[in-house]
Design an enzyme around this catalytic site. Structure first.
Site, PDB file in Angstrom:
ATOM      1  N   GLU A   1      81.870   8.636  38.163  1.00 18.18           N
ATOM      2  CA  GLU A   1      81.334   7.373  37.892  1.00 18.18           C
ATOM      3  C   GLU A   1      79.984   7.351  37.658  1.00 18.18           C
ATOM      4  O   GLU A   1      79.183   6.482  36.956  1.00 18.18           O
ATOM      5  CB  GLU A   1      81.709   6.357  39.172  1.00 18.18           C
ATOM      6  CG  GLU A   1      80.558   7.048  40.365  1.00 18.18           C
ATOM      7  CD  GLU A   1      81.370   8.043  41.030  1.00 18.18           C
ATOM      8  OE1 GLU A   1      80.929   8.490  42.207  1.00 18.18           O
ATOM      9  OE2 GLU A   1      82.351   8.357  40.664  1.00 18.18           O
TER      10      GLU A   1
ATOM     11  N   ASP B   1      63.864  19.694   1.614  1.00 18.80           N
ATOM     12  CA  ASP B   1      63.296  19.650   0.437  1.00 18.80           C
ATOM     13  C   ASP B   1      62.138  20.887   0.764  1.00 18.80           C
ATOM     14  O   ASP B   1      62.170  21.444   2.042  1.00 18.80           O
ATOM     15  CB  ASP B   1      62.470  18.477  -0.001  1.00 18.80           C
ATOM     16  CG  ASP B   1      61.886  18.574  -1.494  1.00 18.80           C
ATOM     17  OD1 ASP B   1      61.827  19.493  -1.889  1.00 18.80           O
ATOM     18  OD2 ASP B   1      61.053  17.731  -1.704  1.00 18.80           O
TER      19      ASP B   1
ATOM     20  N   ASP C   1      76.764  12.871  44.887  1.00 19.57           N
ATOM     21  CA  ASP C   1      76.110  12.581  43.786  1.00 19.57           C
ATOM     22  C   ASP C   1      74.734  12.676  43.782  1.00 19.57           C
ATOM     23  O   ASP C   1      74.091  12.615  42.636  1.00 19.57           O
ATOM     24  CB  ASP C   1      76.970  11.200  43.528  1.00 19.57           C
ATOM     25  CG  ASP C   1      78.054  11.166  42.617  1.00 19.57           C
ATOM     26  OD1 ASP C   1      78.396  12.139  41.972  1.00 19.57           O
ATOM     27  OD2 ASP C   1      78.641  10.034  42.844  1.00 19.57           O
TER      28      ASP C   1
END
Length: 870
Positions: free
Chosen positions: A300, A342, A704
């Site tokens: 989550e 380029d 977490d």
């Protein structure tokens, strides 16, 4: 001071806005209605109109407010179901458990919100550095302002390369061509000029007005702004014509990963819930346990982790000279394996100077210099460094005041030439001076100037001119040709007059290789990035430069060859070709598309008017701060310096960002996944739930916390040495390998607690909570590196956060609030056993990691060999 005749906005009403069909009305009427003057609005009046009419933007001014961002954290179906289940628990008498679950859910959402909000604020700050600007008249003088501050009544100044930021009528124009493909789909530029058009004229036939979102291809103009913001034509059809940004490889990978985890989660949650009901366990407990498992399985924090990691990456890139316009592009930059560019300003110094001016015999010629100066200084179309080089070299070399400009035929990318018509004496013929690419100019010539006069341009002389051109080009010079024609006075001149010219001489320009570029190209190659040069210059100059900078050119395709090449042929040849020379601007997009179709992640570096399509087509469009507006707006990233060294640093930073994002996913799919699977199976055989719902949620929340520091983690240098790509197959293999190891040691823990300790339900749950949490924290240090984990140093923030959370996990059963979660103090023997099992788990995970990456390396080698065989 307010211009005379201009009334204040207090006297204006909403009815004062110009009526429909303003393109059919005289400019004088619009000036009166808009209360505009030739000197532009005053600053005070402009502020008043901005307040009344709103900002010149298609988006709402509110944006994502903190409240909206916070509310978005609760949009997850899992979070909403969990809140609903907590409410049900409270209703049936489980008030304490409901409160604990609610607090944990709220804390998780707050954690995610603070990370996303700080990331969004950081990006807003960066975007202000590259906000679009426009040149307008204010208080009688030209000034640059953000395009959002343009208001009706402003006088807008436009030139080649400008993005048009408002709808308005043209007051004056010179060789003014506008690309309106974004609105009308018309490929070729449209000529625009002052005047009036019919009341019922369609969008593509209103030749006297310009529209928001279109761009200036050539020339200059002054425009009276009539419509801004949501009142423009662009806003009216934005939903239909707005170019959808293609999904990046990384975003697609995240989406597929979400699908994979959702499928696994649904199967496990439904099975566990049904099985617990069949075992006659309480409905609410079974429901909460199943939902808590779903939360534990769901990454989550992934959106917040990605936002924080990308925002931090954007700040790092900005500090190193790369401004990110689109966050998702960071991952694409790290995945890039081909860079198309380029040569001017990237491989060369980008400071062009005129090195010689020669007649047709190859001798230095003051007459040729005079012709070049007249052409360069009197033209008013597209600005370019070649004309600036001529002006700089010819300063003080002669007077051109005696010449009067009659007309000019602006440069275009098909003719590759520019002509200026001058006269010195009103009674003499006009003199056309044409300057451009040698092949194009020579093709328009029928004679050649010699020391004795004019001679026919026969095959012998044509070949001699060609040989001189090739010789100078092979030495690295960019060569332009000059030709003239005496023409009796005409009212106006056009492209058809560029015929029967007399070849007059050559101009030689030099743009030497940039110091250190050879080393940068080697560093690019070492990182798995191939360089392909796409240039309008001739083959000889391109080959000389490639040799000078050490670029091994394995193949070359010219623009002429490409024009006759089928899509299938280009698909086969593009990856084998390093030099694309004499290329027309509209061919760049074809080259990039062919490379992408072969599975390459392609970057394109460009800064010109015609680079926008190629920038859009590339996986990662890169421009420079000094580029024209249309190129900067089409790009995903802006280099503050046109330097491949800056881009190289940005590539390394992007790969670090990718690596840190993948660390969180790896953590989620290893210990976290294994623990949830173990609990799901254990719940089917134990006489009690292995963990209560509130314990699972607390475990998930605490594990977490260190993940928020992953964005700042150190990245091993070996993880920046090759392009990084999302691979859902890799994730699946990783998840199975490490998840099975985690599950195995979970079962060992279960055996220890049930067979050796003979733990009660409370002791089992407490010990299992501590063990599962510290293994999730410890595995971070194994997974974050491909080296042995003790050889790679994590960031200080990650290390200290992990250590603090680990100590909290060990101390949790002994803290005053332990009883709220159903924890009990653990005997020293149990705690010691858990720590020993954790240590063995780390060693087993380290061994699994070495085995896994060894086999993945072999898989990658086989994949590369397969691609090369194709």
């Amino acid at each position: 001071m307010q211009p005379s005749g201009l009334v204040t906005s207090s006297s204006l009403t909403d009815d004062a806005a110009p009526s429909a069909a303003y393109w059919s009305r005289p400019v004088a009427d619009l000036n009166i209605e808009l209360q505009a003057t030739t000197g532009g609005l005053s600053s005070d009046e402009a502020r008043a109109r901005l307040s009344r009419d709103g900002r010149n933007s298609l988006t709402s001014e509110g944006g994502a407010t903190p409240l909206r961002l916070f509310a978005r954290q609760f949009y997850s179906p899992l979070v909403l179901i969990l809140i609903f289940a907590a409410i049900v628990s409270a209703v049936v008498g489980e008030g304490e458990e409901a409160l604990i679950i609610g607090v944990i859910v709220l804390a998780s959402c707050m954690l995610s919100f603070t990370q996303e909000y700080s990331a969004s604020k950081a990006m807003d700050t960066l975007k202000k550095r590259i906000s679009a600007k426009a040149t307008i008249l204010r208080d009688g003088a030209e000034t640059n302002i953000p395009t959002e501050e343009i208001v009706p009544g402003d006088i807008l100044r436009l030139s080649a390369g400008s993005l048009i930021a408002a709808d308005g009528v043209i007051l004056e124009a010179r060789d003014f061509n506008v690309s309106e493909a974004v609105l009308t789909g018309e490929t070729f530029p449209v000529v625009k000029s002052p005047g009036e058009t019919a009341l019922d004229a369609g969008l593509s036939h209103r030749s006297n007005v310009v529209f928001t979102g279109t761009s200036v291809r050539s020339g200059t103009a002054s425009v009276l702004v009539v419509k801004t913001g949501n009142r423009t034509e662009f806003a009216g059809i934005a939903a239909a014509i707005q170019r959808k940004t293609p999904e990046t490889e990384f975003a697609a990978g995240i989406r597929r990963f979400g699908y994979l985890m959702t499928q696994i989660m649904l199967v496990i949650v439904v099975l566990v819930f049904v099985a617990n009901l069949l075992l006659e366990r309480p409905l609410i407990d079974s429901l909460l346990f199943s939902l808590a498992l779903a939360v534990g399985l769901t990454p989550e924090l992934l959106p917040a982790i990605i936002s924080v990691t990308l925002a931090r990456g954007a700040r790092t890139l900005a500090g190193n000279g790369v401004i990110v316009r689109r966050l998702e592009a960071i991952e694409n930059l790290g995945s890039m394996d081909i860079l198309c560019t380029d040569k001017t300003g990237t491989l060369t110094e980008g400071v062009i100077h005129l090195d010689g001016y020669f007649d047709t015999d190859g001798a230095a010629s003051a007459d040729v210099m005079l012709l070049a100066r007249l052409n360069a200084m009197l033209q008013t179309g597209l600005k370019n460094p070649l004309d600036e080089a001529i002006a700089a070299a010819s300063a003080g070399s002669g007077d051109i005041a005696g010449y009067a400009k009659v007309d000019e035929i602006p440069y275009d990318f098909v003719r590759k030439s520019l002509s200026v018509v001058v006269c010195k004496d009103a009674e003499q013929d006009d003199l056309m001076i044409c300057k451009g690419a040698v092949q194009n100019v020579t093709a328009a010539c029928t004679s050649v100037l010699t020391k004795t006069g004019t001679a026919p341009l026969d095959d012998e002389r044509r070949n001699a001119l060609e040989e001189r051109f090739k010789a100078w080009s092979a030495e690295g010079y960019r060569v332009l040709a000059l030709a003239i024609r005496h023409i009796p006075r005409k009212p106006s001149y056009g492209r058809s007059d560029e015929a029967d010219l007399s070849f007059a001489g050559f101009l030689l320009f030099l743009d030497p290789p940039k110091p250190g570029v050879a080393e940068t190209l080697k560093a690019m190659a070492a990182r798995g990035i191939g360089i392909k040069v796409i240039t309008g210059d001739n083959r000889y100059v391109a080959q000389h430069l490639a040799a000078a900078v050490g670029l091994k050119a394995h193949g070359m395709i010219t623009g002429e060859e490409l024009s006759h090449m089928t899509k299938e042929a280009l698909f086969g040849l593009a990856p084998k070709t390093d030099l694309f020379v004499e290329i027309d601007p509209n061919q760049k997009e074809r080259i990039i598309a062919a490379l992408r179709q072969r599975g390459h992640t392609v970057g394109y570096l460009g800064d010109g008017i015609n680079d926008a399509p190629a920038l859009h087509t590339a996986d990662i469009g890169i421009s420079v701060e000094s580029a024209v507006d249309v190129a900067r707006e089409a790009a995903d990233m802006i280099l503050l310096q046109r330097d491949l060294g800056v881009l190289l640093t940005g590539i390394d930073d992007s790969r670090k960002t990718f690596a840190n994002t993948m660390k969180y996913i790896s953590i989620t799919t290893s210990a976290s996944f294994g623990n949830m699977i173990s609990m799901a199976f254990a719940s089917l055989f134990l006489p009690f739930l292995p963990l209560l719902a509130k314990q699972i949620l607390l475990n998930n929340f605490l594990s977490d916390l260190p993940s928020l520091a992953i964005a700042s983690d150190n990245v091993d240098i070996d993880q920046t040495k090759s392009p990084r790509h999302w691979d859902i197959g890799y994730i699946r293999r990783f998840m199975l390998s490490f998840g099975l190891v985690s599950t195995l040691f979970d079962f060992i823990t279960f055996g220890f607690l049930l067979g050796v300790v003979q733990a009660s339900a409370e002791t089992f749950q407490t010990a299992w909570f501590v063990e599962s949490l510290i293994t999730e924290l410890a595995i971070v240090f194994v997974i974050r590196t491909r080296k042995a984990f003790w050889l790679s140093r994590p960031s200080s923030l990650l290390a200290w956060l992990s250590l603090a959370t680990l100590l909290l996990a060990v101390a949790t059963p002994y803290l005053p609030f332990a009883g709220w979660f159903g924890f009990v103090p653990l005997p020293p023997f149990v705690m010691a056993g858990i720590l020993v099992i954790t240590l063995l788990y780390l060693l087993a995970s380290e061994a699994t990691k070495q085995w896994f990456f060894k086999h993945e390396g072999r898989r990658q080698v086989k994949g590369i060999q397969t691609v090369q065989a194709r």
